[in-house]
Design an enzyme around this catalytic site. Sequence first.
Site, PDB file in Angstrom:
ATOM      1  CG  ASP A 222      12.338 -32.268 -16.655  1.00 32.28           C
ATOM      2  OD1 ASP A 222      12.049 -31.090 -16.946  1.00 32.28           O
ATOM      3  OD2 ASP A 222      12.136 -32.763 -15.530  1.00 32.28           O
ATOM      4  CG  ASP A 223      15.049 -36.434 -18.398  1.00 29.73           C
ATOM      5  OD1 ASP A 223      15.238 -35.764 -17.366  1.00 29.73           O
ATOM      6  OD2 ASP A 223      14.294 -37.414 -18.433  1.00 29.73           O
ATOM      7  CG  HIS A 272      16.867 -32.536 -14.753  1.00 34.29           C
ATOM      8  ND1 HIS A 272      15.996 -32.424 -13.688  1.00 34.29           N
ATOM      9  CD2 HIS A 272      16.457 -33.635 -15.451  1.00 34.29           C
ATOM     10  CE1 HIS A 272      15.099 -33.394 -13.744  1.00 34.29           C
ATOM     11  NE2 HIS A 272      15.364 -34.158 -14.791  1.00 34.29           N
ATOM     12  CG  HIS A 276      17.652 -38.123 -14.498  1.00 28.22           C
ATOM     13  ND1 HIS A 276      16.727 -38.972 -13.934  1.00 28.22           N
ATOM     14  CD2 HIS A 276      16.934 -37.096 -15.019  1.00 28.22           C
ATOM     15  CE1 HIS A 276      15.514 -38.493 -14.117  1.00 28.22           C
ATOM     16  NE2 HIS A 276      15.612 -37.338 -14.774  1.00 28.22           N
ATOM     17  CG  HIS A 383      10.411 -36.071 -19.879  1.00 24.74           C
ATOM     18  ND1 HIS A 383       9.105 -36.282 -19.471  1.00 24.74           N
ATOM     19  CD2 HIS A 383      11.171 -36.134 -18.760  1.00 24.74           C
ATOM     20  CE1 HIS A 383       9.077 -36.479 -18.153  1.00 24.74           C
ATOM     21  NE2 HIS A 383      10.323 -36.396 -17.705  1.00 24.74           N
TER      22      HIS A 383
END
Length: 480
Positions: A222-223, A272, A276, A383
Amino acid sequence: MKLSLASPTLVLASFAMVEAHKMYRQEQHSARAHEMRAHAAELAGRDFLHPLAEHPQRRQAGAAVSGASGATTPAAAATPSQSFSFSLASSNPTAIPLASINSAAPSAPTHALKSTPAAGSTPSNIKGAPPLPAPSLVIGNYPALDVIPPVDSDQVKQWIAEVKASGVSIPNITATTGDGSCSANAAAAADTSRCWWTCGGCVRDTDVQACPDKNTWGLTYDDGPSPYTPDLLNFLDEKQLKGTFFVTGSRSLSYPAILQAEYMAGHQISVHTWSHHALTTMTNEQIIAELGWTKKVIHDVLGVTPTTMRPPFGDIDDRVRAICKAMNLTPILWTRISPTLTLDTDDFDIHGGLATVDHVLFNWQNILSNVSSLSTGFIVLEHDLFQQSVEVATGYILPDAIARANFKIMPVQTCLKADMANAYLETNDNSTNPLPASGGKPGSAQSGSGSTSGNGATGVRDVVSGMVGAAAVGLGALLL
């Protein structure tokens, strides 16, 4: 290879710990947003960004994310004092020493991609994929980095109209307040009709949180993309592994060449959100803007639009689900073994000092212990935003998993026994795989028991058979 530390301290992550970690992680992302906005201001004077090149200012912005010298970084939380024991079957011979993977570590040098995909090329794993674009990304055509996009632009108004015309009914569920935590929204947490995954783990049939086949690992990060993602990509390429990357719109705009490298290497790309932030705290229009802009920038860079998404912090309820459905996005979460315990390594927390690398590897070992008892496969939260999370993945977690040779590691789309072409709107086979807005479901993802359907019923799909006792094992149960 066997690595051992002090005697284990089994930690059951309590509901309060989940809340505290969620608040901390939102603070970390807020601090990151402050840094990125400062660099966005520098970029604002340039109307034109070089086609798919890593612009110097954007690379500086990425360095700020990873705590480079001179960047404003959030105050580190106190380093956990517990000692943790773990045993690894193997590690990478070139791994960064464990003692050097911590919040105080200086920024490691970044490495270039092994190759840059050429415009016009197509990924070998997607039949009928459109040619890779060579876009000229005009930064003024996109929202500010890491900020919830405004909803009054013509583009967002168009997406809002499309959602209204989709025929999908959006339930009238009040947005959560503050940081979106359960403690700050006690009434919402107690309202089982909203099916809020954050508070209790409620899921619907359209949610994906496990792979159907035992010993199958849906690998996710993620991210990103970030300046350290190439290190992860190079390792995955070396080991011939593929995964799913849940990318934010802001990072995709900042590092388009890395996003293209992920896609062209055969990895799955998924949404995503743009900034965020917790989706349940937003208005319907803001959620549409978050998802719409992320879909758009991914399409502008890759030529395809994902059909899946992951909500930041796993923050999803029936209102968010309905908007995702109307926008043809299937939610992908990660495996949960109890209302408050999920398969999370806590790798994100090393950067801020809230977790040590020993704690992360202890969590990883406990994840291994628990998934061996699952009747299904699993999805773990990891991540690629910070150097520490990439270092622990490439140096320890992945080498250990490979050495054990009892897992099949693959993207979520593949573990669901679905064609990778169906991961994107432009290549999806609508005749065999109806899109979410048309009533399509993620198919073989529905192997878990205890699923729920409709907006009135609620429950927790326990993808773990007979795992109530295992919930006492110290897994990372921290939502992101």
